[in-house]
Design a protein around this motif. Structure first.
Motif, PDB file in Angstrom:
ATOM      1  N   ARG A 194      39.646  27.904  32.355  1.00  0.00           N
ATOM      2  CA  ARG A 194      41.042  27.406  32.603  1.00  0.00           C
ATOM      3  C   ARG A 194      41.225  28.211  34.164  1.00  0.00           C
ATOM      4  N   ASP A 195      40.960  29.530  33.908  1.00  0.00           N
ATOM      5  CA  ASP A 195      41.719  30.537  34.951  1.00  0.00           C
ATOM      6  C   ASP A 195      40.484  30.032  36.304  1.00  0.00           C
ATOM      7  N   ILE A 196      39.253  29.655  36.226  1.00  0.00           N
ATOM      8  CA  ILE A 196      38.454  29.536  37.367  1.00  0.00           C
ATOM      9  C   ILE A 196      38.981  28.284  37.872  1.00  0.00           C
ATOM     10  N   LEU A 197      39.127  27.297  36.970  1.00  0.00           N
ATOM     11  CA  LEU A 197      39.782  25.810  37.448  1.00  0.00           C
ATOM     12  C   LEU A 197      40.961  25.947  38.406  1.00  0.00           C
ATOM     13  N   LYS A 198      41.871  26.599  37.792  1.00  0.00           N
ATOM     14  CA  LYS A 198      43.321  27.005  38.454  1.00  0.00           C
ATOM     15  C   LYS A 198      43.235  27.471  39.531  1.00  0.00           C
ATOM     16  N   ASP A 199      42.378  28.712  39.578  1.00  0.00           N
ATOM     17  CA  ASP A 199      42.193  29.151  41.029  1.00  0.00           C
ATOM     18  C   ASP A 199      41.462  28.173  42.101  1.00  0.00           C
ATOM     19  N   ARG A 200      40.576  27.550  41.546  1.00  0.00           N
ATOM     20  CA  ARG A 200      39.902  26.489  42.736  1.00  0.00           C
ATOM     21  C   ARG A 200      40.722  25.257  42.695  1.00  0.00           C
ATOM     22  N   LEU A 201      41.506  24.517  42.010  1.00  0.00           N
ATOM     23  CA  LEU A 201      42.158  23.483  42.301  1.00  0.00           C
ATOM     24  C   LEU A 201      43.765  24.009  42.637  1.00  0.00           C
ATOM     25  N   ILE A 202      44.394  24.899  42.381  1.00  0.00           N
ATOM     26  CA  ILE A 202      45.796  24.949  42.555  1.00  0.00           C
ATOM     27  C   ILE A 202      45.795  26.239  43.720  1.00  0.00           C
ATOM     28  N   ASP A 203      44.811  27.092  43.627  1.00  0.00           N
ATOM     29  CA  ASP A 203      45.122  28.366  44.594  1.00  0.00           C
ATOM     30  C   ASP A 203      44.183  28.074  45.617  1.00  0.00           C
ATOM     31  N   GLY A 204      43.203  27.014  45.658  1.00  0.00           N
ATOM     32  CA  GLY A 204      42.362  26.694  46.817  1.00  0.00           C
ATOM     33  C   GLY A 204      41.199  27.942  47.235  1.00  0.00           C
ATOM     34  N   LEU A 205      40.850  28.839  46.168  1.00  0.00           N
ATOM     35  CA  LEU A 205      39.945  29.872  46.123  1.00  0.00           C
ATOM     36  C   LEU A 205      38.453  29.111  46.585  1.00  0.00           C
ATOM     37  N   SER A 206      37.613  29.656  47.247  1.00  0.00           N
ATOM     38  CA  SER A 206      36.408  29.191  47.602  1.00  0.00           C
ATOM     39  C   SER A 206      35.327  29.718  46.546  1.00  0.00           C
ATOM     40  N   TYR A 207      34.227  28.838  46.385  1.00  0.00           N
ATOM     41  CA  TYR A 207      33.157  29.449  45.235  1.00  0.00           C
ATOM     42  C   TYR A 207      32.751  30.959  45.532  1.00  0.00           C
ATOM     43  N   ASP A 208      32.684  31.295  46.895  1.00  0.00           N
ATOM     44  CA  ASP A 208      32.354  32.770  47.080  1.00  0.00           C
ATOM     45  C   ASP A 208      33.532  33.783  46.447  1.00  0.00           C
ATOM     46  N   GLN A 209      34.628  33.216  46.773  1.00  0.00           N
ATOM     47  CA  GLN A 209      35.894  34.381  46.288  1.00  0.00           C
ATOM     48  C   GLN A 209      35.907  34.071  44.657  1.00  0.00           C
ATOM     49  N   LEU A 210      35.675  32.892  44.214  1.00  0.00           N
ATOM     50  CA  LEU A 210      35.529  32.807  42.601  1.00  0.00           C
ATOM     51  C   LEU A 210      34.616  33.633  42.204  1.00  0.00           C
ATOM     52  N   SER A 211      33.293  33.625  42.634  1.00  0.00           N
ATOM     53  CA  SER A 211      31.988  34.366  42.324  1.00  0.00           C
ATOM     54  C   SER A 211      32.345  35.845  42.262  1.00  0.00           C
ATOM     55  N   ALA A 212      33.042  36.269  43.198  1.00  0.00           N
ATOM     56  CA  ALA A 212      33.478  37.877  43.289  1.00  0.00           C
ATOM     57  C   ALA A 212      34.409  38.249  42.333  1.00  0.00           C
ATOM     58  N   LYS A 213      35.488  37.473  42.105  1.00  0.00           N
ATOM     59  CA  LYS A 213      36.525  37.670  41.285  1.00  0.00           C
ATOM     60  C   LYS A 213      36.117  37.677  39.824  1.00  0.00           C
ATOM     61  N   TYR A 214      35.162  36.809  39.346  1.00  0.00           N
ATOM     62  CA  TYR A 214      34.558  36.670  37.939  1.00  0.00           C
ATOM     63  C   TYR A 214      33.312  37.061  37.644  1.00  0.00           C
ATOM     64  N   HIS A 215      32.529  37.745  38.844  1.00  0.00           N
ATOM     65  CA  HIS A 215      31.441  38.466  38.599  1.00  0.00           C
ATOM     66  C   HIS A 215      30.362  37.492  37.942  1.00  0.00           C
ATOM     67  N   LEU A 216      30.353  36.184  38.612  1.00  0.00           N
ATOM     68  CA  LEU A 216      29.315  35.345  38.185  1.00  0.00           C
ATOM     69  C   LEU A 216      28.656  34.756  39.522  1.00  0.00           C
ATOM     70  N   THR A 217      27.578  34.157  39.297  1.00  0.00           N
ATOM     71  CA  THR A 217      26.995  33.582  40.466  1.00  0.00           C
ATOM     72  C   THR A 217      27.657  32.256  40.993  1.00  0.00           C
ATOM     73  N   ASP A 218      27.454  31.896  42.168  1.00  0.00           N
ATOM     74  CA  ASP A 218      28.006  30.623  42.797  1.00  0.00           C
ATOM     75  C   ASP A 218      27.619  29.513  41.932  1.00  0.00           C
ATOM     76  N   ARG A 219      26.448  29.392  41.580  1.00  0.00           N
ATOM     77  CA  ARG A 219      25.757  28.397  40.871  1.00  0.00           C
ATOM     78  C   ARG A 219      26.702  28.147  39.584  1.00  0.00           C
ATOM     79  N   HIS A 220      26.608  29.447  38.827  1.00  0.00           N
ATOM     80  CA  HIS A 220      27.465  29.299  37.704  1.00  0.00           C
ATOM     81  C   HIS A 220      29.011  28.712  37.832  1.00  0.00           C
TER      82      HIS A 220
END
Length: 76
Positions: free
Chosen positions: A33-59
């Protein structure tokens, strides 16, 4: 499958509060939920999400695409 660009255009009719409520209702995993909100609402890039959640871009992409598919099935 429809491309995300077309789906994103369909989401324009919803404001951020509505998108957040839909995500909260249909995405049951808190992290997803948090990842999707960050992507759709806040517009974070996959790289930013990857760093924030300590997951690979692919994941991150898998989580976003899977969650989006779930939402778009509900919104149809």
């Amino acid at each position: 499958k429809e491309c995300w660009t077309r789906r994103k255009e369909e989401m324009i009719e919803y404001d951020n509060k509505e998108i957040e409520a839909i995500i909260d209702s249909y995405i049951h995993n808190a992290r997803n939920r948090d990842i999707l909100k960050d992507r759709l609402i806040d517009g974070l890039s996959y790289d930013q999400l990857s760093a924030k959640y300590h997951l690979t871009d692919r994941h991150i992409k898998r989580i976003v695409y899977t969650s989006q598919d779930k939402l778009f099935k509900v919104l149809k």
